[in-house]
Design a protein around this motif. Structure first.
Motif, mmCIF file in Angstrom:
data_model
loop_
_atom_site.group_PDB
_atom_site.id
_atom_site.type_symbol
_atom_site.label_atom_id
_atom_site.label_comp_id
_atom_site.label_asym_id
_atom_site.label_seq_id
_atom_site.Cartn_x
_atom_site.Cartn_y
_atom_site.Cartn_z
ATOM 1 N N SER A 332 13.860 9.402 -4.196
ATOM 2 C CA SER A 332 13.694 9.803 -2.789
ATOM 3 C C SER A 332 12.928 8.772 -1.979
ATOM 4 C CB SER A 332 12.957 11.146 -2.716
ATOM 5 O OG SER A 332 13.671 12.158 -3.398
ATOM 6 N N LEU A 333 12.503 7.670 -2.620
ATOM 7 C CA LEU A 333 11.703 6.660 -1.943
ATOM 8 C C LEU A 333 12.503 5.378 -1.739
ATOM 9 C CD1 LEU A 333 8.323 6.877 -3.940
ATOM 10 C CD2 LEU A 333 8.883 8.027 -1.789
ATOM 11 N N ASN A 334 12.286 4.728 -0.615
ATOM 12 C CA ASN A 334 12.793 3.371 -0.396
ATOM 13 C C ASN A 334 11.661 2.364 -0.342
ATOM 14 O OD1 ASN A 334 15.626 3.951 -0.141
ATOM 15 N ND2 ASN A 334 15.148 4.898 1.838
ATOM 16 N N ARG A 335 10.438 2.880 -0.208
ATOM 17 C CA ARG A 335 9.272 2.011 -0.069
ATOM 18 C C ARG A 335 8.039 2.767 -0.530
ATOM 19 N NH1 ARG A 335 8.789 2.268 6.612
ATOM 20 N NH2 ARG A 335 8.618 4.554 6.722
ATOM 21 N N VAL A 336 6.976 2.017 -0.768
ATOM 22 C CA VAL A 336 5.685 2.618 -1.087
ATOM 23 C C VAL A 336 4.615 1.843 -0.321
ATOM 24 C CG1 VAL A 336 5.437 1.184 -3.178
ATOM 25 C CG2 VAL A 336 4.083 3.261 -2.929
ATOM 26 N N PHE A 337 3.660 2.565 0.245
ATOM 27 C CA PHE A 337 2.525 1.965 0.936
ATOM 28 C C PHE A 337 1.332 1.967 -0.027
ATOM 29 C CE2 PHE A 337 5.314 3.613 4.165
ATOM 30 C CZ PHE A 337 5.284 2.656 5.182
ATOM 31 N N VAL A 338 0.750 0.804 -0.248
ATOM 32 C CA VAL A 338 -0.392 0.689 -1.158
ATOM 33 C C VAL A 338 -1.607 0.240 -0.357
ATOM 34 C CG1 VAL A 338 -1.299 -0.328 -3.273
ATOM 35 C CG2 VAL A 338 1.168 0.069 -3.040
ATOM 36 N N LEU A 339 -2.689 1.040 -0.410
ATOM 37 C CA LEU A 339 -3.922 0.701 0.292
ATOM 38 C C LEU A 339 -4.771 -0.174 -0.623
ATOM 39 C CD1 LEU A 339 -4.768 4.165 1.917
ATOM 40 C CD2 LEU A 339 -3.133 2.399 2.645
ATOM 41 N N THR A 340 -5.207 -1.323 -0.115
ATOM 42 C CA THR A 340 -5.862 -2.326 -0.945
ATOM 43 C C THR A 340 -7.132 -2.866 -0.292
ATOM 44 O OG1 THR A 340 -4.656 -4.199 0.021
ATOM 45 C CG2 THR A 340 -3.620 -3.070 -1.841
ATOM 46 N N PRO A 357 10.399 -5.807 -7.333
ATOM 47 C CA PRO A 357 11.835 -6.055 -7.501
ATOM 48 C C PRO A 357 12.708 -4.825 -7.235
ATOM 49 C CG PRO A 357 10.588 -6.982 -9.335
ATOM 50 C CD PRO A 357 9.644 -6.113 -8.571
ATOM 51 N N TYR A 358 12.114 -3.646 -7.142
ATOM 52 C CA TYR A 358 12.893 -2.408 -7.060
ATOM 53 C C TYR A 358 12.797 -1.694 -5.712
ATOM 54 C CZ TYR A 358 12.976 -3.174 -12.070
ATOM 55 O OH TYR A 358 13.148 -3.742 -13.310
ATOM 56 N N MET A 359 11.790 -2.051 -4.912
ATOM 57 C CA MET A 359 11.605 -1.355 -3.646
ATOM 58 C C MET A 359 10.653 -2.154 -2.761
ATOM 59 S SD MET A 359 9.212 1.624 -5.357
ATOM 60 C CE MET A 359 9.452 2.800 -4.040
ATOM 61 N N SER A 360 10.572 -1.760 -1.513
ATOM 62 C CA SER A 360 9.651 -2.404 -0.591
ATOM 63 C C SER A 360 8.228 -1.917 -0.868
ATOM 64 C CB SER A 360 10.038 -2.079 0.855
ATOM 65 O OG SER A 360 9.100 -2.619 1.759
ATOM 66 N N VAL A 361 7.312 -2.855 -1.104
ATOM 67 C CA VAL A 361 5.907 -2.521 -1.335
ATOM 68 C C VAL A 361 5.104 -3.061 -0.157
ATOM 69 C CG1 VAL A 361 3.921 -2.739 -2.864
ATOM 70 C CG2 VAL A 361 6.228 -2.641 -3.836
ATOM 71 N N ILE A 362 4.572 -2.158 0.651
ATOM 72 C CA ILE A 362 3.839 -2.527 1.867
ATOM 73 C C ILE A 362 2.356 -2.318 1.591
ATOM 74 C CG2 ILE A 362 3.489 -1.987 4.311
ATOM 75 C CD1 ILE A 362 6.426 -0.781 4.129
ATOM 76 N N THR A 363 1.577 -3.398 1.620
ATOM 77 C CA THR A 363 0.144 -3.303 1.351
ATOM 78 C C THR A 363 -0.629 -3.263 2.659
ATOM 79 O OG1 THR A 363 0.041 -5.712 1.077
ATOM 80 C CG2 THR A 363 0.269 -4.387 -0.911
ATOM 81 N N ILE A 364 -1.615 -2.383 2.692
ATOM 82 C CA ILE A 364 -2.420 -2.177 3.896
ATOM 83 C C ILE A 364 -3.893 -2.266 3.513
ATOM 84 C CG2 ILE A 364 -3.106 -0.475 5.648
ATOM 85 C CD1 ILE A 364 -0.240 0.604 5.517
ATOM 86 N N GLY A 365 -4.632 -3.124 4.201
ATOM 87 C CA GLY A 365 -6.055 -3.294 3.926
ATOM 88 C C GLY A 365 -6.409 -4.757 3.947
ATOM 89 N N THR A 366 -7.066 -5.222 2.875
ATOM 90 C CA THR A 366 -7.398 -6.636 2.739
ATOM 91 C C THR A 366 -6.756 -7.169 1.460
ATOM 92 O OG1 THR A 366 -9.502 -6.011 1.698
ATOM 93 C CG2 THR A 366 -9.535 -6.488 4.058
#
Length: 484
Positions: A332-340, A357-366
């Motif tokens: 059910s996911l196309n992406r994941v947001f990771v807080l860093t 390699p399998y999905m969009s990984v969007i990192t938020i933070g530093t």
């Protein structure tokens, strides 16, 4: 003689013997008396030869170990002397992470989240530019811990310990070398940091951290958003051989799945890493259409270990696939947001790199810490040697062969935690709010907020957790030399 043991628990060299020369015959009264060996040097030699043999076998940079190191040194100094230490100019590929502790049981406990602690983590700042004064800002407090029972909460600012103001000279001894504390608090008022008369008294105790810190589901523009704050990769409490904590993570994702979650925010901002088994479990719950035929990451060891493992198990032993998980929401996911943050390291970075390699990984933070290597725990099962080693033995690559993040992962959306912290899980909390804005389409693509916290960071208690940052490996069996 060769034996097989679990690499997670150690390489044991068996009985360590000292050669003793026995001379018989008559002795004249005026013969010189041979002095007794210094017992400290003898013990150092025993421990250091044990260290050296293990490092020559397992250490990732074993070909860089000095040929004839000084085995009379104290064990910690000896261990340090044989490392292929990082140098930005001379050894940019060097070791930044191996460490040693004088108590292997304490090391094992720390890696499983059990320590003597107040139950809170904090960031250390200079109180103002050019000042020697220091403050500690509380990042989070473990539920039911001594700090929680004393009423300490995220965002509290500590300026004094036991009546003494913190500064660059004394903060280490006041915060890290005591077990009983009376914290004097300060607060930010109209942009100014001021001391108060408010205090909190806390005594540290042995406490087991549950890595599943917080989970929730939010609704954004009609979409269900799952949120998990996960602070340590460990399968179970110290001393347990079960999977209690992985089961908790599974239960969270089962709930996400039942509620129809289609967006995920994974909060790893304070997660310095841990056990690869828990990393595989978590990644398998997230990855887009992954299963046990898809590679999560593969491993690179020194040539000696590589040859042995390949001969015993074949080339597939180096590949770690995802697991089949009924609770997975990946479909059910196309992406994941990771807080860093700067403290997001090792197994946390393994998640980011392995999912890319399998999905969009969007990192938020530093930017993250930058640790693409893993370690194992080495201790002496005979009990003769109390020391514990945590040397780097492996480098990790994702399914595309990528491992180029020693400088950390730069954030897709850059935002720094402010000096006034909102509660974790609050939709107005800065990093979570930014992720929710990205999901709702109201946030900009890449932007920077670096001036919302003007104070200079000088350290953090998070860095001291289990050696600061860590991803450790286990399960594979290797031969152990036994001295006769």
């Amino acid at each position: 003689m060769h034996t097989n043991v679990s690499l997670r628990h150690v390489w044991v060299l068996g009985l360590l013997a000292v050669s003793t020369w026995v001379v018989t015959g008559c002795k004249k009264a005026d013969d010189a008396v041979t002095p007794e060996p210094d017992p400290t040097l003898v013990q150092n030699g025993l421990v250091n030869n044990w260290i050296l043999d293990n490092m020559r076998d397992l250490y990732y940079w074993n070909d860089k170990i000095p040929a004839s190191p000084d085995t009379t040194l104290a064990p910690a100094d000896f261990f340090d002397s044989i490392l292929y230490k990082y140098d930005a100019t001379l050894r940019p590929d060097g070791d930044r992470f191996s460490w040693i502790e004088d108590d292997s049981q304490s090391l094992e406990a720390e890696l499983s989240g059990q320590t003597k602690t107040t139950g809170m983590e904090f960031t250390l700042y200079l109180r103002s530019a050019g000042s020697d004064a220091v403050i500690a800002q509380v990042l989070y407090v473990l539920p039911n811990s001594p700090a929680a029972k004393a009423g300490i909460v995220r965002g509290d600012i500590i300026s004094k310990v036991n009546g003494t103001a913190l500064n660059k000279t004394n903060y280490y001894s006041l915060l890290f070398q005591q077990t009983s504390f009376t914290f004097g608090l300060a607060k930010v008022s109209n942009g100014t940091l001021a001391d108060t008369d408010d205090t909190r008294s806390v005594t540290a105790e042995t406490f087991q951290e549950d890595p599943v810190f917080l989970d929730s589901v939010y609704t954004v523009n009609g979409r269900k958003v799952g949120y998990l704050m996960y602070n340590l990769f460990t399968q179970a409490p110290y001393g347990s051989s079960g999977t209690q904590y992985d089961n908790e993570v599974d239960a969270v994702f089962a709930s996400f799945k039942a509620q129809g979650v289609t967006e995920l925010i994974l909060d790893l901002r304070y997660n310095g890493g841990g056990d690869e088994r828990s990393a595989i479990n978590l990644a398998s719950l997230i990855g887009k259409n992954v299963d046990n035929t898809k590679e999560f990451f593969h491993e690179e060891y020194n040539s000696q270990v590589t040859q042995y493992l390949k001969s015993q198990y074949g080339s597939s032993v180096f590949v770690n696939n995802f697991a089949n998980k009924a609770q997975s929401i990946g479909a059910s996911l196309n992406r994941v947001f990771v807080l860093t943050t700067d403290w997001t390291a090792s197994a946390s970075e393994l998640i980011i790199n392995g999912l890319k390699p399998y999905m969009s990984v969007i990192t938020i933070g530093t930017a993250t810490y930058g640790k693409n290597v893993g370690s194992t725990t080495i201790s002496d099962d005979t009990g003769k040697i109390k020391w514990g080693l945590q040397p780097i033995i492996v480098k990790a690559y994702n399914s595309l062969g990528q491992s180029d993040y020693t400088g950390g992962f730069a954030p897709t959306v850059e935002i720094e935690e402010p000096i006034v912290l909102k509660p974790l899980g609050d939709i107005n909390e800065d990093l979570l709010s930014t992720a929710l804005q990205q999901i709702s389409g109201t946030g900009s693509g890449r932007f920077g907020i670096r001036d919302n916290n003007p104070l200079t960071v000088i350290g953090s208690s998070v860095q001291r957790k289990a050696g600061g940052s860590n991803f450790f490996v286990h399960l594979k069996s290797l031969p152990v030399k036994s001295r006769q």
